[in-house]
Scaffold this motif. Structure first.
Motif, PDB file in Angstrom:
ATOM      1  N   GLU A 185      12.702 -87.006  -2.761  1.00  0.00           N
ATOM      2  CA  GLU A 185      11.294 -87.391  -2.783  1.00  0.00           C
ATOM      3  C   GLU A 185      10.937 -87.977  -4.156  1.00  0.00           C
ATOM      4  OE1 GLU A 185       8.819 -84.557  -0.859  1.00  0.00           O
ATOM      5  OE2 GLU A 185       6.992 -85.343  -1.792  1.00  0.00           O
ATOM      6  N   TYR A 186      11.442 -87.363  -5.194  1.00  0.00           N
ATOM      7  CA  TYR A 186      11.166 -87.821  -6.567  1.00  0.00           C
ATOM      8  C   TYR A 186      11.807 -89.193  -6.806  1.00  0.00           C
ATOM      9  CZ  TYR A 186      11.016 -87.347 -11.747  1.00  0.00           C
ATOM     10  OH  TYR A 186      10.806 -87.505 -13.094  1.00  0.00           O
ATOM     11  N   ILE A 187      13.092 -89.270  -6.575  1.00  0.00           N
ATOM     12  CA  ILE A 187      13.834 -90.490  -6.925  1.00  0.00           C
ATOM     13  C   ILE A 187      13.447 -91.653  -6.010  1.00  0.00           C
ATOM     14  CG2 ILE A 187      16.145 -91.472  -7.249  1.00  0.00           C
ATOM     15  CD1 ILE A 187      15.371 -89.150  -9.180  1.00  0.00           C
ATOM     16  N   ASP A 188      13.256 -91.354  -4.728  1.00  0.00           N
ATOM     17  CA  ASP A 188      12.864 -92.422  -3.807  1.00  0.00           C
ATOM     18  C   ASP A 188      11.522 -93.018  -4.222  1.00  0.00           C
ATOM     19  OD1 ASP A 188      14.719 -93.192  -1.960  1.00  0.00           O
ATOM     20  OD2 ASP A 188      13.945 -92.027  -0.288  1.00  0.00           O
ATOM     21  N   HIS A 191      15.807-101.922  -5.758  1.00  0.00           N
ATOM     22  CA  HIS A 191      17.185-101.711  -5.297  1.00  0.00           C
ATOM     23  C   HIS A 191      17.360-100.624  -4.238  1.00  0.00           C
ATOM     24  CE1 HIS A 191      18.239-104.102  -8.818  1.00  0.00           C
ATOM     25  NE2 HIS A 191      17.468-103.297  -9.510  1.00  0.00           N
ATOM     26  N   GLY A 192      16.389-100.469  -3.351  1.00  0.00           N
ATOM     27  CA  GLY A 192      16.629 -99.566  -2.225  1.00  0.00           C
ATOM     28  C   GLY A 192      16.446 -98.087  -2.496  1.00  0.00           C
ATOM     29  N   GLY A 193      15.802 -97.728  -3.602  1.00  0.00           N
ATOM     30  CA  GLY A 193      15.482 -96.318  -3.850  1.00  0.00           C
ATOM     31  C   GLY A 193      16.713 -95.454  -3.981  1.00  0.00           C
ATOM     32  N   ALA A 194      16.617 -94.230  -3.506  1.00  0.00           N
ATOM     33  CA  ALA A 194      17.651 -93.216  -3.729  1.00  0.00           C
ATOM     34  C   ALA A 194      18.921 -93.505  -2.940  1.00  0.00           C
ATOM     35  CB  ALA A 194      17.113 -91.841  -3.365  1.00  0.00           C
TER      36      ALA A 194
END
Lengths: 134, 134, 134, 134
Positions: free
Chosen positions: C34-37, C44-47
Motif C-alpha cells: 500500500e505504501y510503495i504502490d 514505472h508501474g508502482g510496486a
C-alpha cells in the motif's frame, strides 16, 4: 478420475483446532489443477485457460492437522464452453468433504468465454464419470 | 444486514492476474465473522460456536488487486440448530461474487450440533432478510 | 512512513489459538504494497517492479483474532538497485512484530535486477527514515 | 536432517506469475513441523509446545507452479529454552530459498517460555548439524 494425496499444513488449522473451511477450497483447487493440467498439458495451455464460475463445498466431517488427506476428483459433465468437476476428500478413510465446481473456457486472446476446442472437449469427454455426481 | 470493506492483498492474486477463487472464501468468512461475532458477542461466545455445513460461491466477475471490495452479508433463514447467510461482493460498484452458507450450532461441551439457545435464536431472527436470498 | 490498519481474519488463526506466523508475512506485504504502490503509482508501474530478496520477521508478542492491527512501514535505506523497509505491528497499542525486508528493482523487459530509474530513487530517498531501522 | 517434498498450489502464485513470498513461509513451516513433530511426537506434545521467535527468508531464485519443491530442514543450535533450524528449498535441483528460524519452548501450563525438558533437549541435540548453518 484422479486421486491425489496431500498433507494438511499447520497454517491451515484455525483457533477451533481443526482445518479452516477456506483451506478446503485450496485443496479442491490443488486436486483439480493437477488432474486437469495433466489431461490438457499438451493442449492449449492446460488448466490456465479455465476460470471458475461456481463452486459448492459440503463439510461432512472435520479435517485435522497430522494425517494425509486423499482428494478424489472426477469430471461429471462436459458442455460447449464449460465442464463440471466433483470432488470427495477423505482423511483416515472417512469422507470429510464433497465439492463440485463449474469451470468455463476462456479464449486467452479475447479474455471472454468461448466454445472449447474440439480436441480439448474430446479429452474431457473421455474422462466423463456422470455417476460420480454428488 | 452488514457491510464491511476490505482491501485485497497482493498475496491473494494468482498467476492469471486476478484474485484467486480461494481468497473469496476468506473474504466471505471475514464479513460473516464480523457480523455474527458482533451480533452474538454477549451471548454464548459469539461466532465461535458455529461450524460451516456448506457454502456456495458464484463468481460473477473478476476481482483485482488495487481497489477495495465491499462485502455485504445478510441472514436469510433461521432454523432450530442452524442458520443461513447470503453474501454479495462488489468492487468499484460492480457485483463480482454471490455466496451463501449454512452454519450449524455446536454445543461446545458435547462437540455436537444442538438446538441453539433461545436468546441466540431471537437475535438472529430479528436480523432476518429472507428477500435477500440469492 | 505509512501506517495502515487491518483486521485479522479468522482463517489466519491456528490451532494454538493465535495468529499463525505466516499470516504476519501477509500483513507485512499488505502494508508495504500500500505504501510503495501509492508512492510510485505514477512511476514505472508502482510496486510491481520489485521482488523480495530477503525478509526477517521478529515475533515479539502474539496477535489474536478480534482486534485491529496497526502496521507501520518505513523506508530505511535506498541503494542503486534495491531499497530496505522496516515494519512494526501493534495490536491494542502493544508492539507485537518487528520486520524488515530488502526489495530489488527488476527491469520488466529483461526480468533481471537493474539500477532503478532516477525519479524512482528520488521519491524513495525523500521518504528515508534511517533512524527507524530496527 | 529431514527432506520433504511438496507441490506448489496454484493459489500460492501471484500476479507476477511466480510463487508469492508469503507461501515460502508456509512451506518452511510445513517442513519444520513434519520434522519436529516426528522427532518429538512421543515427548511433550510434539511441535505444539514451540512458538516462533524469529525467522529469516532469503529468496535466491523464483519458485513456480508446476514442479515439486524439496524442503530440507536441519537443527543447527540447541539452547536451554530454544533451538534453531535452517532450511534450504530446491525446485528442479536449483536452490531457490534459504531460511532460518528460532523456536522457543513454551510451558503449556504457564504459557511462558521455560527451559526445555531434558529428554527433549537430548533428542534435538542428537540431530544437531551445526555446519548446516547458512
Amino acid at each position: 478420475m484422479r486421486s491425489i494425496s496431500l498433507r494438511p499444513r499447520f497454517s491451515e488449522t484455525d483457533a477451533l483446532g481443526h482445518i479452516n473451511n477456506t483451506a478446503v477450497a485450496v485443496w479442491f483447487e490443488a486436486g483439480r489443477m493437477e488432474y486437469i493440467d495433466d489431461l490438457l498439458a499438451a493442449i492449449h495451455g492446460g488448466a490456465r485457460s479455465w476460470v471458475m464460475a461456481t463452486q459448492t463445498l459440503d463439510y461432512i466431517a472435520e479435517n485435522f492437522f497430522g494425517s494425509e488427506v486423499r482428494v478424489d476428483v472426477a469430471i461429471t459433465k462436459v458442455g460447449t464452453s464449460s465442464f463440471s468437476v466433483a470432488c470427495r476428500m477423505y482423511q483416515n478413510d472417512k469422507l470429510t468433504v464433497r465439492a463440485s465446481a463449474v469451470l468455463v473456457f476462456i479464449d486467452m486472446n479475447t479474455k471472454k468465454s468461448a466454445p472449447m476446442p474440439g480436441d480439448m472437449r474430446a479429452v474431457l469427454t473421455s474422462e466423463l464419470e456422470p455417476d460420480w455426481e454428488s
